[in-house]
Motif scaffolding. Sequence first.
Motif, PDB file in Angstrom:
ATOM      1  N   ASN A  63      38.767  26.464 -54.817  1.00  0.00           N
ATOM      2  CA  ASN A  63      38.027  25.869 -53.715  1.00  0.00           C
ATOM      3  C   ASN A  63      37.185  26.996 -53.132  1.00  0.00           C
ATOM      4  O   ASN A  63      37.685  27.806 -52.367  1.00  0.00           O
ATOM      5  N   LEU A  64      35.932  27.078 -53.558  1.00  0.00           N
ATOM      6  CA  LEU A  64      35.072  28.193 -53.158  1.00  0.00           C
ATOM      7  C   LEU A  64      33.693  27.722 -52.736  1.00  0.00           C
ATOM      8  O   LEU A  64      33.109  26.844 -53.365  1.00  0.00           O
ATOM      9  N   VAL A  65      33.182  28.350 -51.694  1.00  0.00           N
ATOM     10  CA  VAL A  65      31.773  28.232 -51.354  1.00  0.00           C
ATOM     11  C   VAL A  65      31.076  29.348 -52.136  1.00  0.00           C
ATOM     12  O   VAL A  65      31.459  30.515 -52.047  1.00  0.00           O
ATOM     13  N   VAL A  66      30.089  28.989 -52.927  1.00  0.00           N
ATOM     14  CA  VAL A  66      29.466  29.913 -53.868  1.00  0.00           C
ATOM     15  C   VAL A  66      28.559  30.916 -53.160  1.00  0.00           C
ATOM     16  O   VAL A  66      27.672  30.535 -52.404  1.00  0.00           O
ATOM     17  N   ILE A  67      28.829  32.206 -53.428  1.00  0.00           N
ATOM     18  CA  ILE A  67      27.954  33.288 -52.973  1.00  0.00           C
ATOM     19  C   ILE A  67      27.056  33.715 -54.136  1.00  0.00           C
ATOM     20  O   ILE A  67      25.846  33.847 -53.986  1.00  0.00           O
ATOM     21  N   ILE A  68      27.656  33.948 -55.313  1.00  0.00           N
ATOM     22  CA  ILE A  68      26.905  34.300 -56.515  1.00  0.00           C
ATOM     23  C   ILE A  68      27.225  33.258 -57.587  1.00  0.00           C
ATOM     24  O   ILE A  68      28.359  33.152 -58.047  1.00  0.00           O
ATOM     25  N   PRO A  69      26.238  32.458 -57.985  1.00  0.00           N
ATOM     26  CA  PRO A  69      26.460  31.416 -58.995  1.00  0.00           C
ATOM     27  C   PRO A  69      26.825  32.003 -60.358  1.00  0.00           C
ATOM     28  O   PRO A  69      26.540  33.172 -60.633  1.00  0.00           O
ATOM     29  N   PRO A  70      27.402  31.191 -61.235  1.00  0.00           N
ATOM     30  CA  PRO A  70      27.854  31.691 -62.532  1.00  0.00           C
ATOM     31  C   PRO A  70      26.741  32.160 -63.446  1.00  0.00           C
ATOM     32  O   PRO A  70      26.972  32.984 -64.314  1.00  0.00           O
ATOM     33  N   SER A  71      25.533  31.685 -63.289  1.00  0.00           N
ATOM     34  CA  SER A  71      24.448  32.095 -64.179  1.00  0.00           C
ATOM     35  C   SER A  71      24.096  33.569 -64.023  1.00  0.00           C
ATOM     36  O   SER A  71      23.477  34.150 -64.892  1.00  0.00           O
ATOM     37  N   ASP A  72      24.489  34.184 -62.922  1.00  0.00           N
ATOM     38  CA  ASP A  72      24.215  35.593 -62.709  1.00  0.00           C
ATOM     39  C   ASP A  72      25.178  36.498 -63.480  1.00  0.00           C
ATOM     40  O   ASP A  72      25.026  37.710 -63.487  1.00  0.00           O
ATOM     41  N   TYR A  73      26.184  35.931 -64.074  1.00  0.00           N
ATOM     42  CA  TYR A  73      27.129  36.689 -64.891  1.00  0.00           C
ATOM     43  C   TYR A  73      26.850  36.354 -66.351  1.00  0.00           C
ATOM     44  O   TYR A  73      26.637  35.209 -66.704  1.00  0.00           O
ATOM     45  N   SER A  74      26.889  37.349 -67.197  1.00  0.00           N
ATOM     46  CA  SER A  74      26.430  37.146 -68.568  1.00  0.00           C
ATOM     47  C   SER A  74      27.466  36.554 -69.514  1.00  0.00           C
ATOM     48  O   SER A  74      27.127  35.848 -70.433  1.00  0.00           O
ATOM     49  N   ASN A  75      28.761  36.832 -69.332  1.00  0.00           N
ATOM     50  CA  ASN A  75      29.706  36.417 -70.368  1.00  0.00           C
ATOM     51  C   ASN A  75      30.411  35.097 -70.042  1.00  0.00           C
ATOM     52  O   ASN A  75      30.021  34.065 -70.525  1.00  0.00           O
ATOM     53  N   GLU A 105      24.612  26.261 -57.436  1.00  0.00           N
ATOM     54  CA  GLU A 105      23.714  27.153 -56.723  1.00  0.00           C
ATOM     55  C   GLU A 105      24.451  27.805 -55.561  1.00  0.00           C
ATOM     56  O   GLU A 105      25.499  27.323 -55.122  1.00  0.00           O
ATOM     57  N   GLU A 106      23.868  28.868 -55.054  1.00  0.00           N
ATOM     58  CA  GLU A 106      24.418  29.520 -53.870  1.00  0.00           C
ATOM     59  C   GLU A 106      24.529  28.504 -52.732  1.00  0.00           C
ATOM     60  O   GLU A 106      23.612  27.710 -52.510  1.00  0.00           O
ATOM     61  N   GLY A 107      25.665  28.504 -52.056  1.00  0.00           N
ATOM     62  CA  GLY A 107      25.894  27.578 -50.950  1.00  0.00           C
ATOM     63  C   GLY A 107      26.652  26.328 -51.336  1.00  0.00           C
ATOM     64  O   GLY A 107      27.186  25.632 -50.474  1.00  0.00           O
ATOM     65  N   ASP A 108      26.687  25.992 -52.635  1.00  0.00           N
ATOM     66  CA  ASP A 108      27.482  24.857 -53.092  1.00  0.00           C
ATOM     67  C   ASP A 108      28.966  25.187 -52.940  1.00  0.00           C
ATOM     68  O   ASP A 108      29.353  26.352 -52.915  1.00  0.00           O
ATOM     69  N   THR A 109      29.783  24.163 -52.865  1.00  0.00           N
ATOM     70  CA  THR A 109      31.234  24.346 -52.868  1.00  0.00           C
ATOM     71  C   THR A 109      31.762  23.769 -54.166  1.00  0.00           C
ATOM     72  O   THR A 109      31.424  22.635 -54.529  1.00  0.00           O
ATOM     73  N   ILE A 110      32.550  24.567 -54.891  1.00  0.00           N
ATOM     74  CA  ILE A 110      33.163  24.072 -56.133  1.00  0.00           C
ATOM     75  C   ILE A 110      34.645  23.861 -55.874  1.00  0.00           C
ATOM     76  O   ILE A 110      35.303  24.649 -55.198  1.00  0.00           O
ATOM     77  N   VAL A 111      35.159  22.749 -56.418  1.00  0.00           N
ATOM     78  CA  VAL A 111      36.559  22.399 -56.201  1.00  0.00           C
ATOM     79  C   VAL A 111      37.167  21.915 -57.504  1.00  0.00           C
ATOM     80  O   VAL A 111      36.611  21.041 -58.178  1.00  0.00           O
ATOM     81  N   LYS A 112      38.280  22.499 -57.858  1.00  0.00           N
ATOM     82  CA  LYS A 112      39.115  22.014 -58.967  1.00  0.00           C
ATOM     83  C   LYS A 112      40.522  21.936 -58.393  1.00  0.00           C
ATOM     84  O   LYS A 112      41.128  22.943 -58.057  1.00  0.00           O
ATOM     85  N   LYS A 113      41.021  20.712 -58.235  1.00  0.00           N
ATOM     86  CA  LYS A 113      42.339  20.500 -57.640  1.00  0.00           C
ATOM     87  C   LYS A 113      43.420  20.581 -58.706  1.00  0.00           C
ATOM     88  O   LYS A 113      43.251  20.054 -59.819  1.00  0.00           O
ATOM     89  N   PHE A 153      36.315  18.404 -62.088  1.00  0.00           N
ATOM     90  CA  PHE A 153      35.686  19.549 -61.440  1.00  0.00           C
ATOM     91  C   PHE A 153      34.572  19.011 -60.542  1.00  0.00           C
ATOM     92  O   PHE A 153      33.716  18.255 -60.998  1.00  0.00           O
ATOM     93  N   TYR A 154      34.614  19.377 -59.274  1.00  0.00           N
ATOM     94  CA  TYR A 154      33.647  18.881 -58.302  1.00  0.00           C
ATOM     95  C   TYR A 154      32.675  19.988 -57.889  1.00  0.00           C
ATOM     96  O   TYR A 154      33.078  21.129 -57.684  1.00  0.00           O
ATOM     97  N   ILE A 155      31.419  19.589 -57.732  1.00  0.00           N
ATOM     98  CA  ILE A 155      30.396  20.466 -57.165  1.00  0.00           C
ATOM     99  C   ILE A 155      29.841  19.735 -55.945  1.00  0.00           C
ATOM    100  O   ILE A 155      29.235  18.672 -56.077  1.00  0.00           O
ATOM    101  N   TYR A 156      30.100  20.304 -54.769  1.00  0.00           N
ATOM    102  CA  TYR A 156      29.623  19.716 -53.528  1.00  0.00           C
ATOM    103  C   TYR A 156      28.324  20.409 -53.137  1.00  0.00           C
ATOM    104  O   TYR A 156      28.297  21.611 -52.911  1.00  0.00           O
ATOM    105  N   LYS A 157      27.265  19.614 -53.070  1.00  0.00           N
ATOM    106  CA  LYS A 157      25.970  20.111 -52.634  1.00  0.00           C
ATOM    107  C   LYS A 157      25.731  19.586 -51.220  1.00  0.00           C
ATOM    108  O   LYS A 157      26.552  18.853 -50.684  1.00  0.00           O
ATOM    109  N   GLU A 158      24.620  19.958 -50.640  1.00  0.00           N
ATOM    110  CA  GLU A 158      24.338  19.554 -49.267  1.00  0.00           C
ATOM    111  C   GLU A 158      24.383  18.037 -49.087  1.00  0.00           C
ATOM    112  O   GLU A 158      24.919  17.531 -48.109  1.00  0.00           O
TER     113      GLU A 158
END
Length: 119
Positions: free
Chosen positions: A35-47, A79-87, A93-98
Motif C-alpha cells: 500500500n504505497l503512494v508512488v514517489i518514483i514510478p517503476p519505469s525509472d528503474y531498469s530491471n 505515475e508519481e502520486g498514484d497509490t498502488i495496493v495489493k491486499k 492489483f489496484y492502481i488508484y489515480k486521482e
Amino acid sequence: MSILKLFSSLILCFLIICCVDCERSGNYILEDECNLVVIIPPSDYSNLFKIKGYDPISKEEKFYEDGNRWLDFYKREIEEGDTIVKKKGELIFYIYKEDTIIAHEWVCYDGDGKHTYVK
C-alpha cells in the motif's frame, strides 16, 4: 556438431525452467501485499518492477519490488502520486489515480494456450 548439441541442451533447459506452476505462483501472489503512494514510478528503474513510495498511513518511505514479475505489464500505467495496493489474500492489483481506480486480476498462463485464474 557440439555447438548444435549445446544449443539443443540450452533450449531444453529453458523449456524446463519456464514451466509454469500456477498454483505455486498464485500462492506467492496471495501472500504479497503493498500500500504505497508512488514517489518514483517503476519505469525509472531498469530491471525489475520496483517502486519507491510512502505508506499513506504511517508516512514511512518504502520500496516495493515484485519478484514474480506479473506487475511488469502495468508499469506504464503508474505515475508519481498514484497509490498502488495489493491486499494479502487477493489476486488483484489496484492502481488508484486521482479520478480512476484500475484493477488488474492476476492471470496465469499454463503453457497450453489457456489462462487460468487461481482463487
